[in-house]
Design an enzyme around this catalytic site. Structure first.
Site, mmCIF file in Angstrom:
data_model
loop_
_atom_site.group_PDB
_atom_site.id
_atom_site.type_symbol
_atom_site.label_atom_id
_atom_site.label_comp_id
_atom_site.label_asym_id
_atom_site.label_seq_id
_atom_site.Cartn_x
_atom_site.Cartn_y
_atom_site.Cartn_z
ATOM 1 N N GLN A 277 0.806 -1.222 0.000
ATOM 2 C CA GLN A 277 0.000 0.000 0.000
ATOM 3 C C GLN A 277 0.844 1.279 0.000
ATOM 4 O OE1 GLN A 277 -2.770 -0.311 3.282
ATOM 5 N NE2 GLN A 277 -3.801 -2.093 2.391
ATOM 6 N N HIS B 274 -1.440 0.628 5.520
ATOM 7 C CA HIS B 274 -2.090 1.708 6.277
ATOM 8 C C HIS B 274 -1.191 2.931 6.485
ATOM 9 C CE1 HIS B 274 -5.356 -1.071 8.248
ATOM 10 N NE2 HIS B 274 -5.184 -1.313 6.955
ATOM 11 N N TYR C 249 -11.318 9.922 17.529
ATOM 12 C CA TYR C 249 -12.272 9.223 16.682
ATOM 13 C C TYR C 249 -12.357 7.724 16.948
ATOM 14 C CZ TYR C 249 -13.273 13.644 14.744
ATOM 15 O OH TYR C 249 -13.708 14.954 14.634
ATOM 16 N N TYR D 122 -10.938 -9.288 10.202
ATOM 17 C CA TYR D 122 -11.160 -10.044 8.976
ATOM 18 C C TYR D 122 -11.471 -11.508 9.273
ATOM 19 C CZ TYR D 122 -9.363 -5.890 6.677
ATOM 20 O OH TYR D 122 -9.188 -4.596 6.235
ATOM 21 N N GLU E 285 -15.685 4.708 7.368
ATOM 22 C CA GLU E 285 -16.266 5.890 7.993
ATOM 23 C C GLU E 285 -16.048 7.164 7.183
ATOM 24 O OE1 GLU E 285 -15.459 4.466 12.647
ATOM 25 O OE2 GLU E 285 -14.568 6.331 11.877
#
Length: 408
Positions: free
Chosen positions: A121, A185, A291, A302, A281
């Site tokens: 990623q 991430h 948050y 998962y 979200e």
């Protein structure tokens, strides 16, 4: 006298109508209401905190529009922004930038960018154009940096050369620490707020050892960061009272936030965030707020196991404005401020990766009142979207397409 009175009344009505038509707070009709767009079963039986927080009524744009792929040879594009002259600057995950015209003509790759770790990623991620670009030609970007101890979400800046072939004087101005070997991430979006400060979203790097750092004020992971153009903490940042709190923190408790946008009505920061299995979200960012990740979430592991205590609400932790279960994987996003499609005024448009469409959310009083899925038939993972100077929307996809989305 009667005629004069009638004229006065008609004039008064016309003035009232004219005033209303130019009142930016008047909401356009978002379109025809339909059934909710999500018909698949949720991963959990979790209940929303308030009505309309998920699976809101569907809406359908009535104005004829189309999405056309104007370029198809980009290499894993990740970010797209509009230059002052109307052309589009695009980052490619492998470590280059390209300029595209609104007709889809692509420049050669722009060089001079520090090496990126494009594994998984990572790579060259989001970008921002300096508000004073016409004078200084400065660009800011986020990238995955391989360093001692693993990889960082890093922020750099540099000057686009006059011939537009290279970035001059590239300098790293911020690193979200600690580094970790994970290649997941990174977060990676960046924008300027109305004060001229840089807003950056960072991920918590996914692995179990770093996940709790989203709640730590001494780490730069899983945060919204607010810094100056030189990488210093911006003035006016909220104060986190815990010992060792980083002065650049703006909000905490995020998982993998891949979208940032400024609400054109309130100038507040809105953010899209990948959940785990369920629990994507949309958040309205308040300075100093928490948050919740991983303490509260509308998703599960998962594997199917609950996350933490399996709770979705806790005092002191913010609720998302909206969430999805199952996920759509929301990435880059923008608010529409054009007038070519009246139903879209001040709506939020979000690229959906696993959802393979563009999300349109109609918003009123900071709540979602309708959802539409655009370009779902294209079969593309939409990574980022921006509005052009011409009022059209432009979106890039993981497999190299650049779309123009506009009124027919």
């Amino acid at each position: 006298m009667k005629n004069i009175s009638q004229i006065a009344i008609v004039s008064s009505v016309l003035i009232t109508l004219f005033s209303c038509s130019n009142d930016k707070d008047v909401d356009a009709n978002p379109g025809t209401t339909t059934n909710p767009v999500e018909g698949n079963a949720a991963n959990t039986t979790y209940k929303p905190a308030f009505e309309g927080q998920t699976r809101i009524s569907g809406i359908q744009t009535n104005t004829p529009y189309e999405g056309v792929a104007i370029a198809t040879t980009l290499t894993s594009p990740w970010g797209i922004k509009t230059l002052p002259d109307g052309r589009l600057l695009i980052t490619e995950k492998t470590g280059t930038m390209r300029i595209a015209t609104t007709a889809g003509v692509l420049s050669a790759p722009i060089t001079g960018i520090p090496a990126v770790n494009a594994a998984n990623q990572g790579g060259l991620l989001g970008l921002a154009i300096d508000p004073d670009f016409t004078a200084n030609r400065m660009i800011y970007w986020v990238f995955a940096e391989a360093t001692t101890g693993g990889n960082n979400t890093a922020v750099a800046k540099g000057k686009l050369s006059a011939d537009e072939k290279t970035i001059e004087g590239a300098t790293i101005i911020y690193r979200a620490k600690p580094a970790n070997a994970s290649t997941l991430h990174y977060g990676g979006r960046i924008l300027f707020d109305k004060t001229g400060s840089l807003i950056i979203s960072t991920g918590e790097r996914s692995v179990l050892e770093t996940r709790p750092l989203a709640q730590s004020v001494t780490a730069g992971l899983g945060k919204v960061i607010r810094i100056t153009k030189d990488g210093q903490p911006a003035s006016g940042n909220p104060t986190f009272t815990q010992t060792g709190a980083l002065p650049e923190l703006y909000s905490i408790g995020h998982r993998n936030p891949q979208g940032l946008a400024l609400n054109p009505v309130t100038n507040e920061i809105w953010l899209s965030e990948h959940g785990p299995r369920g629990g994507d979200e949309i958040n309205r960012i308040k300075p100093g707020a928490n948050y919740g990740w991983p303490t509260i979430t509308y998703g599960i592991e998962y594997s199917g196991e609950k996350i933490g205590a399996g709770i979705q609400q806790q005092d002191g932790l913010e609720q998302p404005v909206y969430y999805w279960d199952p996920v759509v994987s929301p990435s880059g996003m923008t608010f529409y401020t054009g007038n070519r499609v009246p139903e879209w005024q001040n709506n939020l448009f979000i690229g959906a990766l696993s959802g393979m469409h563009i999300v349109r959310l109609a918003i009123k009083d900071n709540k979602v009142i309708g959802e539409e899925r655009l370009l779902a038939s294209e079969g593309q993972r939409f990574r980022d979207i921006t509005q052009g100077n011409d009022g059209a929307l432009y979106a890039v996809t993981d497999n190299g397409r650049l779309y123009k989305i506009d009124k027919k």
